[in-house]
Motif scaffolding. Sequence first.
Motif, mmCIF file in Angstrom:
data_model
loop_
_atom_site.group_PDB
_atom_site.id
_atom_site.type_symbol
_atom_site.label_atom_id
_atom_site.label_comp_id
_atom_site.label_asym_id
_atom_site.label_seq_id
_atom_site.Cartn_x
_atom_site.Cartn_y
_atom_site.Cartn_z
ATOM 1 N N GLY A 142 0.744 -1.390 0.019
ATOM 2 C CA GLY A 142 -0.022 -0.069 -0.084
ATOM 3 C C GLY A 142 0.846 1.086 0.047
ATOM 4 O O GLY A 142 1.944 1.197 -0.526
ATOM 5 N N LEU A 143 0.353 2.322 0.832
ATOM 6 C CA LEU A 143 0.998 3.463 0.743
ATOM 7 C C LEU A 143 1.104 4.168 2.265
ATOM 8 O O LEU A 143 0.080 3.946 2.850
ATOM 9 C CB LEU A 143 0.383 4.493 -0.114
ATOM 10 N N ASP A 144 2.417 4.692 2.508
ATOM 11 C CA ASP A 144 2.599 5.151 3.807
ATOM 12 C C ASP A 144 3.374 6.449 3.545
ATOM 13 O O ASP A 144 4.690 6.460 3.519
ATOM 14 C CB ASP A 144 3.268 4.091 4.691
ATOM 15 N N TYR A 145 2.516 7.685 3.861
ATOM 16 C CA TYR A 145 3.054 8.817 3.498
ATOM 17 C C TYR A 145 3.333 9.588 5.048
ATOM 18 O O TYR A 145 3.915 10.870 5.072
ATOM 19 C CB TYR A 145 2.518 9.824 2.870
ATOM 20 N N HIS A 146 2.907 8.665 5.943
ATOM 21 C CA HIS A 146 3.307 9.399 7.409
ATOM 22 C C HIS A 146 4.750 9.266 7.621
ATOM 23 O O HIS A 146 5.578 10.262 8.094
ATOM 24 C CB HIS A 146 2.516 8.467 8.457
ATOM 25 N N ILE A 155 -3.781 -7.486 1.314
ATOM 26 C CA ILE A 155 -3.836 -6.594 2.733
ATOM 27 C C ILE A 155 -3.365 -5.349 2.514
ATOM 28 O O ILE A 155 -2.089 -5.076 2.224
ATOM 29 C CB ILE A 155 -2.923 -7.603 3.708
ATOM 30 N N ILE A 156 -4.187 -4.265 2.654
ATOM 31 C CA ILE A 156 -3.627 -2.840 2.244
ATOM 32 C C ILE A 156 -3.228 -2.198 3.524
ATOM 33 O O ILE A 156 -3.913 -2.007 4.353
ATOM 34 C CB ILE A 156 -4.850 -2.294 1.354
ATOM 35 N N HIS A 157 -2.199 -1.415 3.410
ATOM 36 C CA HIS A 157 -1.843 -0.629 4.486
ATOM 37 C C HIS A 157 -2.015 0.892 3.815
ATOM 38 O O HIS A 157 -1.230 1.048 2.719
ATOM 39 C CB HIS A 157 -0.337 -0.963 4.572
ATOM 40 N N ALA A 158 -2.492 1.499 4.501
ATOM 41 C CA ALA A 158 -2.885 2.915 4.257
ATOM 42 C C ALA A 158 -2.795 3.870 5.388
ATOM 43 O O ALA A 158 -3.539 3.708 6.189
ATOM 44 C CB ALA A 158 -4.217 3.105 3.734
ATOM 45 N N ARG A 159 -1.629 4.654 5.155
ATOM 46 C CA ARG A 159 -1.433 5.855 6.051
ATOM 47 C C ARG A 159 -1.186 7.304 5.767
ATOM 48 O O ARG A 159 -0.247 7.210 4.971
ATOM 49 C CB ARG A 159 -0.452 5.266 7.197
ATOM 50 N N ALA A 160 -1.920 8.062 6.122
ATOM 51 C CA ALA A 160 -1.875 9.601 5.661
ATOM 52 C C ALA A 160 -1.561 9.469 4.233
ATOM 53 O O ALA A 160 -1.288 10.209 3.340
ATOM 54 C CB ALA A 160 -0.376 10.051 6.185
#
Length: 266
Positions: free
Chosen positions: A94-98, A126-131
């Motif tokens: 996924g996307l983690d911009y934090h 399984i998607i990781h999404a943060r900020a």
Amino acid sequence: MLVDSHCHLDFPDFADERDAIVARAREAGVGRMVTISTRVRQFSRIREIAEAHDEVYCSVGTHPHNAAEELDVTADELVRLATHPKVVAIGEAGLDYHYDYAPREAQAKGFRTHIAAARETGLPLIIHARAADEDVAAILVEETEKGPFPFVLHCFSSGKRLAEIGVELGGYVSFSGILTFRNSQNIRDIAAAVPHDRLLVETDAPYLAPIPHRGKRNEPAFVTHTASVLADTIGVNNETVTKLTTDNFFRLFSKMPKPDQVALEA
């Protein structure tokens, strides 16, 4: 039976007592655990843990934090590794911009590679999404137009609109110990609005231990506390939320054998 749909049993936090942790989960009524891959190049470690415990299954994938390290991982490789009988999911990706531990372009490339593998295998991503709500939503919409794929927004801590888009696209939303925190009313409000047939619970252990264990190392047995708060949040009793989230889990993680299937095979 409850299910911990997302934990990290390969992390060093558990190295000295992994068998005891699985046993405590079993005693707490947690009948299935999915230990989640963060690096494909370390998948053998994940696989060995799943093979060692009847209740434990696993995923295969590269966390967005590690995306730049594993840009050579292809959808074909993920598909091949996912043929193992204990692999029931793709990711987490996924996307983690934090934290931005990996360049955003690398994260997006890895995300799309994992989507392709989920689409081909039919295993949930399984998607990781943060900020990164807007970009995660945009990629999900764009990729779904190419062909649907199963997915779950794990450890949900994003905004309401991403949850809505995820559900509209056929996805599930999983809640961790964050749901129990006193300052997480916004997350409880989002959980209350998610259709009951799209709800999951998880620990993300060893992180994010729910109240009353907040600040301590998390473990799969503690998913019972998150499930109890989810029950209160959606206005049902604990027995109902246990059945609800477990039924949802087996519907999404369709490769996972149900306990009665395992008994018959034995």
